[in-house]
Each structure stands twice: as structure tokens, then as C-alpha cells.
Design a protein around this motif. Structure first.
Motif, mmCIF file in Angstrom:
data_model
loop_
_atom_site.group_PDB
_atom_site.id
_atom_site.type_symbol
_atom_site.label_atom_id
_atom_site.label_comp_id
_atom_site.label_asym_id
_atom_site.label_seq_id
_atom_site.Cartn_x
_atom_site.Cartn_y
_atom_site.Cartn_z
ATOM 1 N N THR A 204 -42.293 -49.883 -110.583
ATOM 2 C CA THR A 204 -43.049 -49.789 -111.842
ATOM 3 C C THR A 204 -42.292 -50.516 -112.956
ATOM 4 N N ASN A 205 -40.959 -50.654 -112.778
ATOM 5 C CA ASN A 205 -40.159 -51.497 -113.665
ATOM 6 C C ASN A 205 -40.210 -51.101 -115.144
ATOM 7 N N LYS A 206 -40.152 -49.808 -115.392
ATOM 8 C CA LYS A 206 -40.128 -49.353 -116.789
ATOM 9 C C LYS A 206 -38.870 -48.544 -117.112
ATOM 10 N N LEU A 207 -38.177 -48.127 -116.055
ATOM 11 C CA LEU A 207 -36.963 -47.336 -116.236
ATOM 12 C C LEU A 207 -35.817 -48.092 -115.561
ATOM 13 N N ASP A 208 -34.604 -47.950 -116.114
ATOM 14 C CA ASP A 208 -33.441 -48.541 -115.461
ATOM 15 C C ASP A 208 -32.813 -47.517 -114.535
ATOM 16 N N LEU A 209 -32.919 -47.764 -113.228
ATOM 17 C CA LEU A 209 -32.290 -46.840 -112.282
ATOM 18 C C LEU A 209 -30.818 -47.224 -112.158
ATOM 19 N N VAL A 210 -29.949 -46.453 -112.830
ATOM 20 C CA VAL A 210 -28.535 -46.831 -112.855
ATOM 21 C C VAL A 210 -27.666 -45.960 -111.959
ATOM 22 N N GLY A 211 -28.170 -44.783 -111.557
ATOM 23 C CA GLY A 211 -27.312 -43.905 -110.770
ATOM 24 C C GLY A 211 -28.059 -43.062 -109.757
ATOM 25 N N LEU A 212 -27.287 -42.450 -108.885
ATOM 26 C CA LEU A 212 -27.808 -41.467 -107.932
ATOM 27 C C LEU A 212 -26.923 -40.240 -108.049
ATOM 28 N N HIS A 213 -27.554 -39.074 -108.035
ATOM 29 C CA HIS A 213 -26.831 -37.836 -108.322
ATOM 30 C C HIS A 213 -27.110 -36.793 -107.254
ATOM 31 N N ALA A 234 -24.455 -43.051 -100.643
ATOM 32 C CA ALA A 234 -24.057 -44.446 -100.429
ATOM 33 C C ALA A 234 -25.128 -45.179 -99.634
ATOM 34 N N ASP A 235 -25.713 -44.501 -98.676
ATOM 35 C CA ASP A 235 -26.772 -45.114 -97.874
ATOM 36 C C ASP A 235 -27.955 -45.510 -98.754
ATOM 37 N N LEU A 236 -28.316 -44.634 -99.698
ATOM 38 C CA LEU A 236 -29.422 -44.965 -100.608
ATOM 39 C C LEU A 236 -29.044 -46.160 -101.480
ATOM 40 N N ALA A 237 -27.825 -46.135 -102.027
ATOM 41 C CA ALA A 237 -27.400 -47.224 -102.918
ATOM 42 C C ALA A 237 -27.384 -48.558 -102.171
ATOM 43 N N HIS A 244 -34.060 -54.125 -102.767
ATOM 44 C CA HIS A 244 -34.495 -54.476 -104.133
ATOM 45 C C HIS A 244 -33.508 -55.393 -104.838
ATOM 46 N N LYS A 245 -32.404 -55.750 -104.168
ATOM 47 C CA LYS A 245 -31.387 -56.633 -104.767
ATOM 48 C C LYS A 245 -30.898 -56.091 -106.109
ATOM 49 N N GLN A 246 -30.723 -54.797 -106.163
ATOM 50 C CA GLN A 246 -30.334 -54.171 -107.424
ATOM 51 C C GLN A 246 -29.093 -53.316 -107.212
ATOM 52 N N ASN A 247 -28.145 -53.392 -108.166
ATOM 53 C CA ASN A 247 -26.911 -52.608 -108.067
ATOM 54 C C ASN A 247 -27.082 -51.225 -108.672
ATOM 55 N N ILE A 248 -26.538 -50.223 -107.992
ATOM 56 C CA ILE A 248 -26.472 -48.884 -108.563
ATOM 57 C C ILE A 248 -25.101 -48.764 -109.225
ATOM 58 N N GLU A 249 -25.101 -48.422 -110.525
ATOM 59 C CA GLU A 249 -23.835 -48.425 -111.274
ATOM 60 C C GLU A 249 -22.932 -47.244 -110.924
ATOM 61 N N TYR A 250 -23.549 -46.086 -110.641
ATOM 62 C CA TYR A 250 -22.686 -44.938 -110.342
ATOM 63 C C TYR A 250 -23.307 -43.987 -109.318
ATOM 64 N N LEU A 251 -22.417 -43.341 -108.582
ATOM 65 C CA LEU A 251 -22.809 -42.237 -107.709
ATOM 66 C C LEU A 251 -22.152 -40.989 -108.289
ATOM 67 N N ASP A 252 -22.962 -39.978 -108.529
ATOM 68 C CA ASP A 252 -22.473 -38.743 -109.154
ATOM 69 C C ASP A 252 -22.523 -37.645 -108.099
ATOM 70 N N LEU A 253 -21.331 -37.180 -107.682
ATOM 71 C CA LEU A 253 -21.253 -36.189 -106.606
ATOM 72 C C LEU A 253 -21.343 -34.749 -107.109
ATOM 73 N N THR A 294 -19.193 -53.960 -101.395
ATOM 74 C CA THR A 294 -18.237 -55.022 -101.683
ATOM 75 C C THR A 294 -17.487 -54.623 -102.947
ATOM 76 N N ARG A 295 -16.411 -55.362 -103.271
ATOM 77 C CA ARG A 295 -15.636 -55.025 -104.460
ATOM 78 C C ARG A 295 -16.507 -55.103 -105.710
ATOM 79 N N GLU A 296 -17.427 -56.080 -105.747
ATOM 80 C CA GLU A 296 -18.267 -56.270 -106.936
ATOM 81 C C GLU A 296 -19.274 -55.142 -107.113
ATOM 82 N N ASN A 297 -19.816 -54.643 -106.028
ATOM 83 C CA ASN A 297 -20.866 -53.626 -106.219
ATOM 84 C C ASN A 297 -20.423 -52.192 -105.904
ATOM 85 N N LEU A 298 -19.102 -51.991 -105.878
ATOM 86 C CA LEU A 298 -18.600 -50.620 -105.687
ATOM 87 C C LEU A 298 -19.008 -49.767 -106.900
ATOM 88 N N PRO A 299 -19.783 -48.700 -106.687
ATOM 89 C CA PRO A 299 -20.242 -47.920 -107.840
ATOM 90 C C PRO A 299 -19.124 -47.066 -108.430
#
Ligand SMILES: *Cc1c(COP(=O)(O)O)cnc(C)c1O
Length: 453
Positions: A204-213, A234-237, A244-253, A294-299
Motif C-alpha cells: 500500500t506504500n503509505k507507511l514506512d516499515l522500519v522494524g519487526l518486534h 530474522a527470517d521475516l527481515a 521487496h528489496k527493502q531493509n528492515i532497520e531494527y529487530l526488537d526482541l 550482510t554487514r550493510e543490512n545487519l539490523p
């Protein structure tokens, strides 16, 4: 020399415990000071009972936990769980240490803002966020952790009307081998519901999905459950990256690490059995580093640890009101602190120690609070030396949840003080008075007067 106290002779069965070359260990050595501050003087100044928090211990717990994670993972961020203890001074100790804020209601959100936490450093969790709560969080650019589809649809609608892209994460629930499963919060991993939510947000491209919690439970005695949770997030990210070629910025445990308390029915004390911060960190960080980022996309790794960072830093000093002998011969003690201010006594066997020097003769005692309610039992059985009316007792490991779940049922909430790192005492919250309660009430005109015969 002071005359020795008279002690009534008792015949008691031997409490063997585990012997070593020193004989049986006396677990009830008196503790008269906390970080150099006299407990007796604190009660003289602020009344009894009184909660006492050790600033030094809070900082030490935080630093231990932070070290365990930051030595194993390059990007670690803690967020203080407000509901665990939201006295502003306690929150600010965590904020000074570098913690963000994790809140589960609008009043906690407002407390965090008022404490000076910037919106973008507040994680907003919980199943109920009203439209006005969400608007406030969006305006302050906070991280909104979506709990269910109704909230997701509401955010999609609001992003249109506010012309903003809210920054969001989804809460994911999952099977980590711990039952009963906490599946009432968030979107389920195994059923594909979490993927459904992710696809809806991204396409829908209206929200920025930045994390998984996720927040898989509380007082978790298994570090391995966190390895399972980390692997699933991690599997979801990684799936999001792939599809979707999109980076997840953080994983919140989330939170849930056990504190050094002893659960009811445990054979050994909690301090000897619960996993350490290093055990939890190894399970989580090891899993994330090996997941395939990878080092670049490590959340970034976020932790919302609550009880394990503050429980041990809290004490409750209480006074003996009376000694009793129950009909079955057991010894009983009545304290001026009851379960209305010590909710955690329903599931923990809180350690209790005398404050003043006491006899080495001990006896198993039931410890009651002052409430006129049968449920008011602070300890079913604890070994204590003979104590007299007005003697002080220290109840340990009470810093988590008691100062937020307490209530003024029969007795009001007492003062809370903090001992700073120099041993100086500060009042954090004064004791409640009858006027505080009455201030919130109003009396209808027709009920204002009466006459009794
Ligand atoms: C309560 C809560 C925490 C803190 O849990 P602890 O068991 O005290 O560590 C963290 N995250 C969320 C979402 C919570 O509801």
C-alpha cells in the motif's frame, strides 16, 4: 552492656538445608544500610513502610546487560519499559544511561515526552492506541508497533489525512517452545498472518516499515526461546529483503528476561537458577549474526528489558505490627506492608532480612500484611529470627512492577526514595494522604447531609 533480649524457648524441627564445612548457611544476616544509607533513618524521615531504590544498582544492572549484548553485536539499543517502573527519576536514570523509552499507553507516552525523550526515541507498543494517541505519535515521529489489522487500517487512513508516512513496526507472535503461547498480541508468524501484514504495509506504500518486534513472555527461564524468536524475526527481515528489496532497520526482541527473584514453588533460589544476561545475549546475538545478513543490512538490535534491570534495585522496608501464634502452632508476623503495595508477592518468594542485629535462633514464620483480607500474605513461610513490634524488616527484589501495580486498597501508597551513588537519599514520590483520594471525588448535592439517630 545492654541486657540481652529475652527469647521465648521454642522447639522446632531442624531445617537442614545444604550443609558445607561452615555448617548451615544463615540466609538472614541483618542488612542495616543500602549503599551507605541507614534504613532506620530513612523510615524515621519518610515513614514506614517505604520503598527504597538503589541508583547504583540500577546503573550496574543496565551496564551488565548492555555489556553482554554490545560485546556480541555491533548495534544494540535498549528502550526502558515504562510500565515496569515509571517513576520519572527511575526512567531518567535509564535515559542517562542511553535507553530510549518503550511505552504501552498514552499516559506513559506523555511521561516519556515530559521526561525529555524525543519522539523518535519512543517505541509505542500495546493493543489499544486511540486515533488521538496515534496522531500524537505520528506527529512526534515515534515508532509505532502495530498490534492488529484494525490498527493497521486506521494508520493507513490517517497517513492519507495527515499527509505523513508514519514509521511503523509490526509485533509478531510465534511459537518459541514456551506454553501457553502469547498469541494475543501482534500477528502470528506460523500462520502467515505476519506476512499478510507485511505485504499490506509494503504494497500500500503509505507507511514506512522500519522494524519487526516481538515480546515472547515474561520471566523467561529459557534463553533458547529467544534464539527461536530471533531466528523467526530474522527470517521475516531476510524475506522482506528478498521479495521487496527493502531493509528492515531494527529487530526488537522485547523484554522478558528473568530477575533474580525466586518463583513460588522453586526448589533453589532464583539467583542460582535463572539465565544470566550473557546467556540471553549469546542466544539472541549468535542467532542474528548467523542468520545471513550482510554487514550493510545487519539490523539494529533493540531490547525492551524491564524487570531484570530494576527488580534487584528495589527494597521495601516495613515494620513489625504484631507477633502471633496461629492455631496450628505456626509463628506469624504482621507487617505494615501488604499485598496492595507488593503485588509480586503473589508469585515470588521475596527474600526478607532483619534490619537490626538479631538472634541466630530462627523459626519459620508466616508473614502477613496489614490488610483486613485473607489474601494478604507476604510470605507463606520464611525463616526469621524473633522480631518484636516496631522492628524493621527489609523485603528484597521488589523494584519491578510493584510501584506501578500498587493500589490504595485499605492502605495507601507509601513514599519512594532513591539512594544516589554517594549514599544520599532523595524523595521520588511522597506518601499518599486521605486528601489525595478525596480530591478526585465529588458529592452530589442531595447526598451532602444526613443525620444519624
Ligand atoms: C512489559 C513489556 C516489556 C518488559 O517486560 P519484562 O518482562 O519486564 O522485561 C517489554 N516489552 C513489552 C511490549 C512489554 O509489554
Amino acid at each position: 552492656m545492654e541486657k540481652k533480649r529475652y527469647e521465648r524457648p521454642v522447639i522446632a524441627s531442624l531445617n537442614a538445608g545444604i550443609t558445607n564445612k561452615f555448617g548451615t548457611r544463615n540466609l538472614n544476616e541483618p542488612i542495616s544500610h543500602i549503599d551507605g544509607a541507614s534504613i532506620k533513618e530513612i523510615t524515621e524521615q519518610y515513614g514506614s513502610p517505604v520503598f527504597i531504590l538503589s541508583e547504583r544498582k540500577i546503573r550496574q544492572l543496565y551496564r551488565d546487560a548492555h555489556r553482554a549484548f554490545s560485546t556480541r553485536y555491533p548495534k544494540v539499543q535498549f528502550a526502558w519499559s515504562y510500565k515496569t517502573n515509571y517513576l520519572n527519576a527511575v526512567c531518567n536514570v535509564f535515559h542517562q544511561e542511553g535507553s530510549w523509552a518503550e511505552v504501552v499507553s498514552i499516559f506513559e507516552y506523555e511521561k516519556a515526552l515530559a521526561n525529555g525523550v524525543e519522539g523518535r526515541h519512543i517505541l509505542f507498543n500495546g493493543p489499544e492506541k486511540t486515533e488521538s494517541d496515534l496522531r500524537k505519535a505520528i506527529e512526534h515521529d515515534s515508532l509505532i508497533h502495530i498490534d492488529h489489522f484494525d490498527e493497521l487500517y486506521q494508520l493507513l487512513e490517517m497517513s492519507e489525512s495527515l499527509k505523513k508516512r508514519p514509521r511503523v513496526a509490526i509485533r509478531v507472535n510465534m511459537d518459541t517452545g514456551i506454553y501457553p503461547m502469547w498469541d494475543r498480541f501482534g500477528f502470528n508468524y506460523e500462520s502467515g498472518q505476519a506476512w499478510d501484514a507485511i505485504n499490506k504495509i509494503i504494497l500500500t506504500n503509505k507507511l514506512d516499515l522500519v522494524g519487526l518486534h516481538c515480546h515472547i513472555g515474561t520471566f523467561m527461564l529459557s534463553a533458547n526461546a529467544y534464539a527461536v524468536a530471533a531466528a523467526k524475526l530474522a527470517d521475516l527481515a531476510l524475506g522482506i529483503k528478498l521479495h521487496h528489496k527493502q531493509n528492515i532497520e531494527y529487530l526488537d526482541l522485547g523484554g522478558g528476561f528473568a530477575s533474580k527473584n525466586t518463583l513460588k514453588g522453586s526448589f533453589l533460589p532464583g539467583a542460582d537458577t535463572i539465565p544470566s544476561f550473557d546467556d540471553y545475549a549469546e542466544a539472541i546475538c549468535g542467532t542474528l549474526l548467523n542468520a545471513g545478513f550482510t554487514r550493510e543490512n545487519l539490523p539494529m538490535l533493540i531490547l525492551e528489558t524491564g524487570r531484570a534491570l530494576v527488580d534487584e534495585a528495589g527494597f521495601l522496608a516495613a515494620s513489625v505490627v504484631a507477633n502471633k501464634r496461629l492455631s496450628d502452632g505456626r509463628k506469624a508476623l504482621v507487617l505494615d506492608a501488604g499485598v496492595n503495595i507488593l503485588f509480586t508477592s503473589f508469585w515470588y518468594e521475596h527474600k526478607m532480612t532483619p534490619v537490626e542485629p538479631a538472634s541466630h535462633h530462627t523459626e519459620a514464620s508466616v508473614v502477613y500484611g496489614p490488610l483486613c483480607m485473607n489474601i494478604d500474605v507476604v510470605r507463606e513461610s520464611v525463616t526469621l529470627p524473633p522480631l518484636r513490634k516496631n522492628d524493621l524488616v527489609l523485603i528484597h527484589t521488589v523494584g519491578a512492577y510493584n510501584m506501578t501495580q500498587w493500589m490504595q486498597f485499605i492502605a495507601m501508597r507509601p513514599a519512594v526514595v532513591m539512594v544516589d551513588q554517594e549514599g544520599k537519599t532523595h524523595l521520588l514520590r511522597r506518601a499518599e494522604k486521605t486528601d489525595d483520594l478525596n480530591a478526585m471525588e465529588s458529592m452530589p448535592e442531595h447526598l451532602q447531609s444526613f443525620s444519624l439517630a
